[in-house]
Design a protein around this motif. Structure first.
Motif, mmCIF file in Angstrom:
data_model
loop_
_atom_site.group_PDB
_atom_site.id
_atom_site.type_symbol
_atom_site.label_atom_id
_atom_site.label_comp_id
_atom_site.label_asym_id
_atom_site.label_seq_id
_atom_site.Cartn_x
_atom_site.Cartn_y
_atom_site.Cartn_z
ATOM 1 N N GLY A 32 0.853 -1.184 0.000
ATOM 2 C CA GLY A 32 0.000 0.000 0.000
ATOM 3 C C GLY A 32 0.888 1.232 0.000
ATOM 4 N N PHE A 33 0.278 2.403 0.169
ATOM 5 C CA PHE A 33 1.050 3.645 0.109
ATOM 6 C C PHE A 33 0.964 4.394 1.431
ATOM 7 C CE2 PHE A 33 -3.012 4.026 -2.138
ATOM 8 C CZ PHE A 33 -3.656 5.018 -1.413
ATOM 9 N N ASP A 34 1.524 5.593 1.477
ATOM 10 C CA ASP A 34 1.581 6.436 2.677
ATOM 11 C C ASP A 34 2.296 5.722 3.818
ATOM 12 O OD1 ASP A 34 0.116 8.135 1.130
ATOM 13 O OD2 ASP A 34 -1.625 8.244 2.437
ATOM 14 N N PRO A 35 3.548 5.343 3.641
ATOM 15 C CA PRO A 35 4.276 4.655 4.707
ATOM 16 C C PRO A 35 4.734 5.616 5.798
ATOM 17 C CG PRO A 35 5.740 5.041 2.880
ATOM 18 C CD PRO A 35 4.375 5.533 2.438
ATOM 19 N N SER A 36 4.992 5.059 6.969
ATOM 20 C CA SER A 36 5.450 5.851 8.102
ATOM 21 C C SER A 36 6.314 4.973 8.994
ATOM 22 C CB SER A 36 4.246 6.395 8.885
ATOM 23 O OG SER A 36 4.658 7.261 9.917
ATOM 24 N N LEU A 37 7.281 5.585 9.664
ATOM 25 C CA LEU A 37 8.181 4.869 10.563
ATOM 26 C C LEU A 37 8.098 5.512 11.939
ATOM 27 C CD1 LEU A 37 10.376 2.599 10.604
ATOM 28 C CD2 LEU A 37 12.068 4.412 10.245
ATOM 29 N N PHE A 38 7.796 4.690 12.966
ATOM 30 C CA PHE A 38 7.711 5.181 14.342
ATOM 31 C C PHE A 38 8.842 4.575 15.163
ATOM 32 C CE2 PHE A 38 6.131 4.409 18.732
ATOM 33 C CZ PHE A 38 6.142 5.736 19.157
ATOM 34 N N HIS A 39 9.571 5.424 15.887
ATOM 35 C CA HIS A 39 10.677 5.013 16.744
ATOM 36 C C HIS A 39 10.178 5.037 18.189
ATOM 37 C CE1 HIS A 39 13.284 6.074 13.244
ATOM 38 N NE2 HIS A 39 12.432 7.089 13.131
ATOM 39 N N ASP A 40 10.024 3.883 18.803
ATOM 40 C CA ASP A 40 9.499 3.828 20.165
ATOM 41 C C ASP A 40 10.612 4.102 21.175
ATOM 42 O OD1 ASP A 40 7.649 3.570 22.167
ATOM 43 O OD2 ASP A 40 6.921 1.599 21.526
ATOM 44 N N MET A 42 4.467 1.282 9.166
ATOM 45 C CA MET A 42 3.032 1.189 8.889
ATOM 46 C C MET A 42 2.722 1.813 7.533
ATOM 47 S SD MET A 42 1.841 4.086 11.609
ATOM 48 C CE MET A 42 3.465 4.092 12.380
ATOM 49 N N ASN A 43 1.635 1.386 6.944
ATOM 50 C CA ASN A 43 1.100 2.001 5.728
ATOM 51 C C ASN A 43 -0.357 1.600 5.583
ATOM 52 O OD1 ASN A 43 2.912 -0.566 4.749
ATOM 53 N ND2 ASN A 43 1.029 -0.479 3.517
ATOM 54 N N MET A 44 -1.085 2.341 4.755
ATOM 55 C CA MET A 44 -2.414 1.867 4.420
ATOM 56 C C MET A 44 -2.267 0.675 3.482
ATOM 57 S SD MET A 44 -3.161 2.392 1.007
ATOM 58 C CE MET A 44 -4.925 2.402 1.035
ATOM 59 N N ARG A 45 -3.192 -0.299 3.590
ATOM 60 C CA ARG A 45 -3.124 -1.479 2.732
ATOM 61 C C ARG A 45 -4.177 -1.367 1.642
ATOM 62 N NH1 ARG A 45 -3.069 -7.245 5.518
ATOM 63 N NH2 ARG A 45 -5.164 -6.592 6.190
ATOM 64 N N TRP A 46 -3.766 -1.663 0.411
ATOM 65 C CA TRP A 46 -4.629 -1.515 -0.765
ATOM 66 C C TRP A 46 -5.230 -2.865 -1.149
ATOM 67 C CZ3 TRP A 46 -6.772 2.433 -3.153
ATOM 68 C CH2 TRP A 46 -7.361 2.225 -4.395
ATOM 69 N N ASN A 47 -6.561 -2.904 -1.249
ATOM 70 C CA ASN A 47 -7.281 -4.128 -1.627
ATOM 71 C C ASN A 47 -7.771 -3.974 -3.068
ATOM 72 O OD1 ASN A 47 -9.019 -6.282 -1.971
ATOM 73 N ND2 ASN A 47 -9.923 -6.106 0.074
ATOM 74 N N HIS A 48 -7.033 -4.557 -4.014
ATOM 75 C CA HIS A 48 -7.326 -4.369 -5.435
ATOM 76 C C HIS A 48 -8.573 -5.123 -5.885
ATOM 77 C CE1 HIS A 48 -5.093 -8.188 -5.374
ATOM 78 N NE2 HIS A 48 -5.808 -8.489 -6.433
#
Length: 527
Positions: free
Chosen positions: A124-132, A140-146
């Motif tokens: 999917g698109f719009d990825p993000s990285l979180f540092h705890d 994380m990213n949104m998942r695309w259901n084709h």
């Protein structure tokens, strides 16, 4: 005073990051090269472009990427003594499939040489990285259901299959289970995830409602990063869907940052529409705004209450946009970008006295076209350029263009007609998915030898082109509709146009001989 937009012109999907007293915003660039814009500020009012990190072939090659593909939704963060940038390179977005590849690059300094990309996934698109806090990183990213309907179904969209989360580290990459942590609200089209931590809660910011007038910033929280997530009591932190007369529209897709004094701030995507014949359009595309927020009961709200973002905030001085005259001598000014190719030496070169554009493919190419342009940042402006060009065929042209994409542009061009040098006016009428050319002049305007100045006066929805070989300029054809050069200008369904208007210099030679044009000056003058 901070005045929105803080980043005017095409600057969408703002990722917000603070390192000490320094603030950074990374925005999407789509098919424009180099990839990603990063601006810096110390006072949140005045911003300076400091980096375009994806600037070489080993990092990014977008030749063949369709319009509105390329670099989507970067996420900028700082951890372990370096900057991290996560982004998507989209190779297809129309239809049921999305070919969207997610990568990570790093750099010790914001303006240094960023690393070659590390591939992460393509789910999917719009990825993000979180540092705890414990050093663990989460991707994380949104998942695309084709398998569901294609884009444009609003307010809900089954192809948006929630926000997925997985552990990530530099040695193993993605590892452990993939979990769908948030499905979103009834607004639908849930995307653009970012996580931050405060008072023992993990907060998940998303964008919803698509990128047009239903857009919103949504917030949810959980004591556990894996969820379940509780949605904000008001569902959304920002939205202008129910306020069509507000001067800021299309509010969504942003990120939270806390200032050193504890003040809460949130960036957001925005548009400034003008209404023409009952239709709203945003010639500057999607821009970046900033809002001051407050905390109540561990929930974030706009400081001024409600969901409408502020037009002005704070009391810091703000530097207005200035008129710019580019002499085009030496290195290319940072205001300019080009399209797709990581090999700019094939389309232009900088000399001591001019910018040379090397005629390549047509102005509508997805591969290699010589077009160097800057963003439109004002509803009303004047732009002009002076060039020398000696075509020997009607298949060669060079001049000034107002440009959105291969389906939407106007151009005043020096070419050859009937064995003589002439200037013509050419538009693309945005018939989608093809795009047909329109030549509004009944006859070409023959011009003398020597340098020619081409200019355009843009006044909200009207664009008038001119030509001159001396001090007197002459109108070139009838006024052109500026509506064509906007997000809403007629290409395809809703949620299919993501960039903004540019104005710049172009040269093509579809004979394949690489005829060159020499541009000695370019000026952009806000009214």
């Amino acid at each position: 005073m901070i005045h929105n937009p803080i980043l005017p012109g095409f600057n969408p999907d703002p990722s917000f990051c603070r390192v000490g007293a320094d603030y950074y915003i990374a925005t999407s660039t789509f098919q424009w090269y180099p990839g990603v814009q990063i601006h810096h500020s110390r006072d949140l009012a005045n911003w300076t472009l400091v980096s375009r990190p994806l600037n070489r072939k080993s990092q990014l090659d977008m030749r063949g990427n369709p319009d509105d593909c390329g670099i989507w939704a970067p996420c900028l963060s700082h951890a372990d003594g370096k900057f991290w940038l996560v982004y998507t390179d989209v190779k297809r977005h129309e239809g049921d499939f999305k070919d969207a590849h997610n990568y990570i690059v790093t750099c010790d300094t914001i303006d240094g040489d960023w690393s070659d990309p590390i591939y992460v996934n393509s789910s999917g698109f719009d990825p993000s990285l979180f540092h705890d806090d414990d050093g663990q990183k989460y991707f994380m990213n949104m998942r695309w259901n084709h398998r569901q309907k294609g884009t444009g179904c609003n307010p809900t969209h089954d192809a948006f299959d929630g926000i997925i989360l997985q552990k990530w580290d530099e040695k193993q990459g993605l590892n452990g289970p993939i979990r769908n942590i948030y499905a979103g609200t009834e607004r639908g089209l849930t995307e653009a995830p970012h996580i931050f931590k405060r008072n023992g809660y993990y907060y998940l910011t998303t964008a919803e409602g698509g990128t047009t007038y239903d857009h919103a910033v949504t917030l949810a929280r959980s004591r556990d990063i894996w969820g379940p997530y509780e949605t904000h009591p008001d569902l959304h932190v920002m939205s202008t869907r129910d306020a069509p007369d507000h001067p800021i529209q299309r509010t969504g897709h942003g990120q939270y940052v806390q200032a050193p004094d504890g003040t809460a701030w949130h960036t957001y995507l925005m548009g400034r529409p003008i209404t023409v014949d009952g239709t709203r359009n945003c010639p500057m595309g999607r821009e970046t705004g900033l809002a001051r927020c407050v905390w109540k009961d561990d929930w974030l709200y706009l400081e001024n209450g409600g969901l409408l973002p502020p037009i002005t905030i704070g009391d810091a001085p703000c530097t207005p946009g200035a008129r710019v005259v580019y002499d085009l001598c030496g290195p290319l000014h940072a205001d300019f970008q080009w399209l797709r190719t990581p090999e700019p030496d094939r389309i232009f070169r900088c000399e001591d006295d001019c910018l040379v554009l090397i005629g390549r493919e047509s102005i509508g190419s997805w591969f290699e076209q010589s077009l160097v342009a800057r963003r439109q940042e004002h509803f009303t402006y004047h732009a002009e350029t002076t060039l020398e060009f000696a075509p020997d065929s009607y298949q060669q042209g060079a001049g000034l263009t107002t440009y959105y994409d291969r389906h939407r542009f106007h151009a005043a061009l020096i070419t050859q007609e009937a064995g003589k040098r002439a200037v013509i006016l050419m538009s693309c009428n945005a018939n989608w998915p093809g795009g047909s050319l329109d030549f509004p002049l009944s006859d070409p305007v023959f011009i003398p030898d020597g340098p020619i100045t081409l200019s355009v006066e843009v006044d909200r929805d009207s664009q008038q082109f001119y030509w001159a070989s001396g001090p007197d300029r002459h109108p070139l054809g009838p006024p052109r509709k500026a509506y064509l050069i906007s997000d809403e200008g007629g290409r395809g369904p809703e949620h299919s146009s993501f960039t903004g208007a540019f104005v710049g210099m172009v040269c093509y030679d579809i004979t394949g001989q690489g005829r060159e044009a020499r541009f000695s000056s370019f000026g952009y003058y806000p009214a």
